[in-house]
Scaffold this motif. Sequence first.
Motif, mmCIF file in Angstrom:
data_model
loop_
_atom_site.group_PDB
_atom_site.id
_atom_site.type_symbol
_atom_site.label_atom_id
_atom_site.label_comp_id
_atom_site.label_asym_id
_atom_site.label_seq_id
_atom_site.Cartn_x
_atom_site.Cartn_y
_atom_site.Cartn_z
ATOM 1 N N PHE A 476 21.727 1.309 17.841
ATOM 2 C CA PHE A 476 23.189 1.172 18.524
ATOM 3 C C PHE A 476 23.151 2.409 19.493
ATOM 4 C CE2 PHE A 476 23.710 -0.491 14.166
ATOM 5 C CZ PHE A 476 24.808 -1.390 14.396
ATOM 6 N N ASN A 477 22.349 3.388 19.096
ATOM 7 C CA ASN A 477 22.310 4.529 20.280
ATOM 8 C C ASN A 477 21.285 5.496 19.721
ATOM 9 O OD1 ASN A 477 23.188 6.457 17.989
ATOM 10 N ND2 ASN A 477 25.357 5.783 18.372
ATOM 11 N N PRO A 478 20.564 6.356 20.527
ATOM 12 C CA PRO A 478 19.498 7.096 20.031
ATOM 13 C C PRO A 478 19.651 7.777 18.834
ATOM 14 C CG PRO A 478 20.218 7.855 22.238
ATOM 15 C CD PRO A 478 21.205 6.980 21.880
ATOM 16 N N GLU A 479 20.798 7.963 18.043
ATOM 17 C CA GLU A 479 20.679 8.417 16.780
ATOM 18 C C GLU A 479 20.961 7.613 15.677
ATOM 19 O OE1 GLU A 479 23.073 9.126 19.205
ATOM 20 O OE2 GLU A 479 22.048 10.971 19.812
ATOM 21 N N THR A 480 21.114 6.261 15.916
ATOM 22 C CA THR A 480 21.467 5.447 14.995
ATOM 23 C C THR A 480 20.668 4.252 15.014
ATOM 24 O OG1 THR A 480 23.873 5.997 15.293
ATOM 25 C CG2 THR A 480 23.505 3.973 13.817
ATOM 26 N N GLN A 481 20.130 3.782 13.978
ATOM 27 C CA GLN A 481 19.166 2.287 13.714
ATOM 28 C C GLN A 481 19.451 1.723 12.455
ATOM 29 O OE1 GLN A 481 15.147 2.933 13.192
ATOM 30 N NE2 GLN A 481 14.308 1.477 14.571
ATOM 31 N N ILE A 482 19.418 0.609 12.535
ATOM 32 C CA ILE A 482 19.646 -0.122 11.506
ATOM 33 C C ILE A 482 18.489 -1.531 11.591
ATOM 34 C CG2 ILE A 482 21.397 -1.870 12.344
ATOM 35 C CD1 ILE A 482 22.505 -2.052 9.677
ATOM 36 N N GLY A 483 18.055 -2.040 10.393
ATOM 37 C CA GLY A 483 17.060 -2.984 10.337
ATOM 38 C C GLY A 483 16.535 -3.493 8.959
ATOM 39 N N VAL A 484 15.635 -4.584 9.283
ATOM 40 C CA VAL A 484 15.136 -5.197 7.958
ATOM 41 C C VAL A 484 13.459 -5.443 8.361
ATOM 42 C CG1 VAL A 484 15.754 -7.587 8.873
ATOM 43 C CG2 VAL A 484 15.470 -7.196 6.348
ATOM 44 N N ARG A 485 13.001 -5.449 7.303
ATOM 45 C CA ARG A 485 11.549 -5.705 7.498
ATOM 46 C C ARG A 485 10.907 -6.505 6.269
ATOM 47 N NH1 ARG A 485 6.439 -3.147 9.321
ATOM 48 N NH2 ARG A 485 4.571 -3.669 7.661
ATOM 49 N N GLY A 486 9.989 -7.312 6.545
ATOM 50 C CA GLY A 486 9.466 -8.440 5.377
ATOM 51 C C GLY A 486 7.917 -8.271 5.878
ATOM 52 N N GLN A 487 7.363 -8.453 4.659
ATOM 53 C CA GLN A 487 5.759 -8.722 4.599
ATOM 54 C C GLN A 487 5.276 -9.631 3.533
ATOM 55 O OE1 GLN A 487 3.407 -4.912 4.301
ATOM 56 N NE2 GLN A 487 2.014 -5.765 5.805
ATOM 57 N N TYR A 488 4.304 -10.272 3.848
ATOM 58 C CA TYR A 488 3.641 -11.149 3.027
ATOM 59 C C TYR A 488 2.145 -11.081 3.106
ATOM 60 C CZ TYR A 488 2.287 -15.588 0.922
ATOM 61 O OH TYR A 488 1.665 -16.586 -0.117
ATOM 62 N N LYS A 489 1.443 -10.882 1.661
ATOM 63 C CA LYS A 489 -0.007 -10.799 1.706
ATOM 64 C C LYS A 489 -0.606 -11.846 0.736
ATOM 65 C CE LYS A 489 -2.175 -7.033 2.068
ATOM 66 N NZ LYS A 489 -2.778 -5.362 1.581
ATOM 67 N N ASP A 490 -1.606 -12.560 1.198
ATOM 68 C CA ASP A 490 -2.115 -13.390 0.226
ATOM 69 C C ASP A 490 -3.574 -13.124 -0.025
ATOM 70 O OD1 ASP A 490 -1.360 -16.543 -0.108
ATOM 71 O OD2 ASP A 490 -3.132 -16.017 -0.737
ATOM 72 N N ILE A 491 -3.712 -12.523 -1.330
ATOM 73 C CA ILE A 491 -5.307 -11.862 -1.567
ATOM 74 C C ILE A 491 -5.972 -12.962 -2.554
ATOM 75 C CG2 ILE A 491 -6.280 -10.138 -2.953
ATOM 76 C CD1 ILE A 491 -2.584 -9.417 -1.718
ATOM 77 N N THR A 492 -7.290 -13.053 -2.111
ATOM 78 C CA THR A 492 -8.061 -14.258 -2.904
ATOM 79 C C THR A 492 -9.110 -13.371 -3.328
ATOM 80 O OG1 THR A 492 -7.488 -15.918 -1.475
ATOM 81 C CG2 THR A 492 -9.273 -16.122 -2.723
ATOM 82 N N ASP A 493 -9.701 -13.360 -4.749
ATOM 83 C CA ASP A 493 -10.631 -12.606 -5.319
ATOM 84 C C ASP A 493 -10.479 -11.005 -5.175
ATOM 85 O OD1 ASP A 493 -12.265 -14.806 -5.488
ATOM 86 O OD2 ASP A 493 -13.221 -14.746 -3.424
ATOM 87 N N GLY A 494 -9.170 -10.834 -5.463
ATOM 88 C CA GLY A 494 -8.830 -9.473 -5.769
ATOM 89 C C GLY A 494 -9.686 -8.891 -6.840
ATOM 90 N N ILE A 495 -10.181 -7.696 -6.875
ATOM 91 C CA ILE A 495 -10.955 -7.010 -7.568
ATOM 92 C C ILE A 495 -10.227 -6.124 -8.741
ATOM 93 C CG2 ILE A 495 -12.796 -5.276 -8.015
ATOM 94 C CD1 ILE A 495 -13.655 -6.421 -5.135
ATOM 95 N N MET A 496 -10.185 -6.436 -9.875
ATOM 96 C CA MET A 496 -9.621 -5.634 -10.687
ATOM 97 C C MET A 496 -10.376 -5.226 -12.072
ATOM 98 S SD MET A 496 -6.266 -5.725 -9.660
ATOM 99 C CE MET A 496 -5.570 -6.678 -8.514
#
Length: 665
Positions: A476-496
């Motif tokens: 909106f101005n240098p002092e104000t910010q609004i937002g949304v973030r998304g992330q998707y990770k696909d893991i194969t052969d994860g080690i546990m």
Amino acid sequence: MRTIRFTYITLILVLGAFNFAIGQTNTLTTNLTNIDSVAIDSTVLQLAPVRGTTDTAAKNKKEPFTVQPWEFRAPIGATVTETDSTLRWQIWPDWTYKLNRDPGVISYRMGTGIRTNAVQHNAHEPRHQQLYWEGVLLNDPVSGALNWSLIPQHKIGTVYQQDLGTQNRKTYYLRQYYLNKPLSRLIYSESKFSKRDLEFEVSHNISRRMNVELSYWDRRTGGEYPNSKITGRQIFSKVSYHLSEDRYLKLNYVNNNYDIGMPFGYGISDLRLFNFDRFSATATQNSASSTNKSSLLSLNFYQRKADSSVTKDNLRAGIYYRGNERSLSQNTDTTSYKVSSVGAMAKKWWTLGGFTLETSADIKQFFNKSSNEGSLTASNWTLLNTEGRISLDFTPLIDLKGGGNFKVRSDGFQSYRLNASSDISLAGITLTPGASSGTVMPTPQQLYWSSKSYEGNSGLKSEKVQEVRGTLSYQFNPETQIGVRGQYKDITDGIMAVDSTFTNVGGYSSQSATFFFNWDLTHFEFNGSATIHRFADSYLKPDNKIPMNPSERVWLKGGAYWKGYLFDRATYVKAGVSGMMAPFRYQADHYNPELDSWQPVSQDQLLPIFNRLDVDVTARVRSIMFLLRWQNVLDDVSQLGYFETAQYPMSQRRFIFGVRALFRN
């Protein structure tokens, strides 16, 4: 002990050599600046020139050169998350307490600082996170675990964050001193039970071009619940020297040593019914303990363009030594390992118009010094890590970034990463999409561990990770910010770790979404976020049954602060509240005390619904800062207590007092 003795002797020799070489300091002229009276905890001075000398071969006389205070170049694609000016107003028992308030973060803490507490950062699990001190990786070389308590956090100048897709990386740089008088700093905080922290730091310019810094940090915490006490200390020293206008040398040393009580949880049959009575709580292991030791000695060279208007470096190179040691004694077994390493690294930037190229290489030789009774059966190994990143910024609307990484280890394992992102900005709106693909090789612990409870598996395959992400924000101005973030990770052969051994589990996905806002005014600060994270079916292998609990993790956070002068500008005060709540039950990641690692696959109970509210008051009076915190003020009001990790109750309501005093002579 021999390493510490060798380090002290090296420091003395370096100091003596430099002092002899530049002994005629009275011929130098200087134009040093004063420390900002408001930012009394700041030590990076304004970029005013400092006059030094250089030898001229053709003439037997001293000619002055201008020394600009050094600035370290940010990694391509990195964002600044913290600076000295934002950190000095809070008390952080360890870095996870700071991360706990950040958007997109769900923390896994075990009631006290200094332990191997961890966080889920967006879709990145703890094992997919990296911590760098400039060019040196600080993750444990055996388990890959990230111990945030190793950071000399009171000396941090800037922290950068890079979302590399397959992994999340934080890189921190320390403050630089340019002084005309010796500086010393005293930092103290305490609370009930065993919580005590005392750090003393001294810094002095031996000459106009050389600064020496030394600090000792005594740390104690825990004691609220049985077998939870932790004692330790951190020793830090630094020698920095301007070789010329465009060349800079720095010697760093840090040593951490901690004795940690290991309760292995508290055997709570139903977390919802626990009364948070520390006298009735029973540790699963009453006398188990671990000793953790780590050290880092590095000599770094930096170079920048000779142009006096350029203060950031474009070349770095260094050699370093690291030592890591951990031993755990419990009722049924004793496990231990001792690994040291020597390495060399280099990083170079090239810039042409809107095109920037960053390349780096790092080679390490690891030495397994574990005794015959040690738990790591691996022989010595070598690791080569190469990386390159580019930035294309030819238009004001679009900034393109990309990079690649390749690692190879002498036992035959290798990994790679390809990553691309862009920043698209228009009328205050910024869209940042990104995607990556890569692999993560097994750690030496997962391959070669041997104890009564767990065995490594040399037949493991590397984890395969595919990832997409995106952030949409509006300024909106240098002092104000609004937002949304998304992330998707696909893991194969994860080690546990499953059934006393390590295995590659079925495919799954890690999904995260965060809404956030920040509003920073002259006298008020407001911030808030809502984060949801879950493990779900793999898009690439939808028929696999995911190996962990699919319940959503929801965290709501917010903070409100007032700041300004009081008493006719005699003091500057920042005061307010910061809180969070988890409105739904969920299963947190599981901590394995023997392996000192975290994983989402477990049989742990779901955490009860909980909230947390802290009240912070910080006041600066001349060169002294007082820091006050009422922690968990809603305990015994809306809840008896809460958990962030199953079987490990968090500290109850308490008052923390801290003071930071700066002496300039």
